[in-house]
Enzyme design. Sequence first.
Site, PDB file in Angstrom:
ATOM      1  CE  LYS A  52      -4.241  -2.292   2.264  1.00 19.37           C
ATOM      2  NZ  LYS A  52      -5.063  -2.493   3.047  1.00 19.37           N
ATOM      3  CD  GLN A  96      -3.795  -4.356   6.353  1.00 20.41           C
ATOM      4  OE1 GLN A  96      -3.711  -3.517   5.538  1.00 20.41           O
ATOM      5  NE2 GLN A  96      -4.331  -5.678   5.807  1.00 20.41           N
ATOM      6  CG  ASP A 119     -10.173   0.072   4.448  1.00 20.47           C
ATOM      7  OD1 ASP A 119      -9.099  -1.033   3.607  1.00 20.47           O
ATOM      8  OD2 ASP A 119      -9.312  -0.181   5.959  1.00 20.47           O
TER       9      ASP A 119
HETATM   10  N1  GUN Z   1      -7.242  -6.944   5.851  1.00 23.17           N
HETATM   11  C1  GUN Z   1      -7.464  -7.447   4.647  1.00 23.17           C
HETATM   12  N2  GUN Z   1      -8.371  -7.123   4.412  1.00 23.17           N
HETATM   13  C2  GUN Z   1      -7.651  -5.863   4.599  1.00 23.17           C
HETATM   14  C3  GUN Z   1      -9.006  -4.242   3.739  1.00 23.17           C
HETATM   15  O1  GUN Z   1      -9.297  -3.953   2.867  1.00 23.17           O
HETATM   16  N3  GUN Z   1      -8.855  -3.012   4.350  1.00 23.17           N
HETATM   17  C4  GUN Z   1      -7.800  -3.896   6.229  1.00 23.17           C
HETATM   18  N4  GUN Z   1      -7.951  -2.263   6.596  1.00 23.17           N
HETATM   19  N5  GUN Z   1      -7.477  -4.413   5.834  1.00 23.17           N
HETATM   20  C5  GUN Z   1      -7.617  -5.508   5.400  1.00 23.17           C
END
Ligand code: GUN
Length: 284
Positions: A52, A96, A119
């Site tokens: 990311k 995350q 998100d």
């Molecule tokens: N863990 C797995 N997929 C995601 C996501 O799309 N966003 C976040 N913050 N954590 C995740």
Amino acid sequence: MAQIIDGKGVAAQVRADVAKEVARLKERGVTPGLAVIVVGDDPASRIYVNNKKKACAEVGIYSEEHALAADTTLDELIALVRALNSRGDISGILCQLPLPNGLDDRAVIENIAPIKDVDAFHPANVGRIMLGDYHFLPCTPAGIMELLHHYGISAEGKECVVVGRSNIVGKPMSMLLLHENGTVTTCHSRTRDLKSVTARADILVAAVGKPKFITGDMVKDGAVVIDVGMDRDENGKLCGDVDFAAVEPKASYITPVPGGVGPMTIAMLLKNTVTAAKIQNMID
Ligand code: GUN
């Protein structure tokens, strides 16, 4: 023989569009910024967070990582989120998931300002999605819709079957297909006779997190098959929720793993971060 959906290629196009938009914002004195919070040392989370940050740098989005120890308290985590909420240079905040045992992810998410929730996990944003009146869509379902649009695949009137009902993928995915006038069935571990349901699907989305769970006999000839899985097979090799070798000959379109849905997820995160910066700075 199915057409392979090139998520890597479509994601590169989305990222190029995002980069242009970032450049336009910078001309107006605004640099979109993303804060990524990661707690503990889950190796998969580490890889996702690194990817990311790298993707942000490539399109000109400022990013900063807050890597916290696994024994961080909920109060400390919430204090960090609130500090990030009040910063003008941070347009988006992402924590995350999963969090280490004992930390309540809902409490963390509910403290993220909805306008910075890139998100789209905050209840206010989830509610907006339900109503079809939203700023952000969760990155993976949004990426899947982008892929369907790119390939001219319409959900209108189609039998759409989503296997998996997570808050992150399955539930919002079903809602987005419904918004586009699909006839949507959401399946899960208690679904009786799963095969008879999946075999009806014109569009089948697999988001269960089990390697090669969708077998050839579960898929109708000509179906569009979208694989959200990032699993390991019996030899430790990366694979999806779909048994690709068995399903591909029956499908009309199919996403590979890797190179299908995965790259789209990060591309949509970048798009959401730019959207957040635009809204916060009142730029069209
Ligand atoms: N863990 C797995 N997929 C995601 C996501 O799309 N966003 C976040 N913050 N954590 C995740």
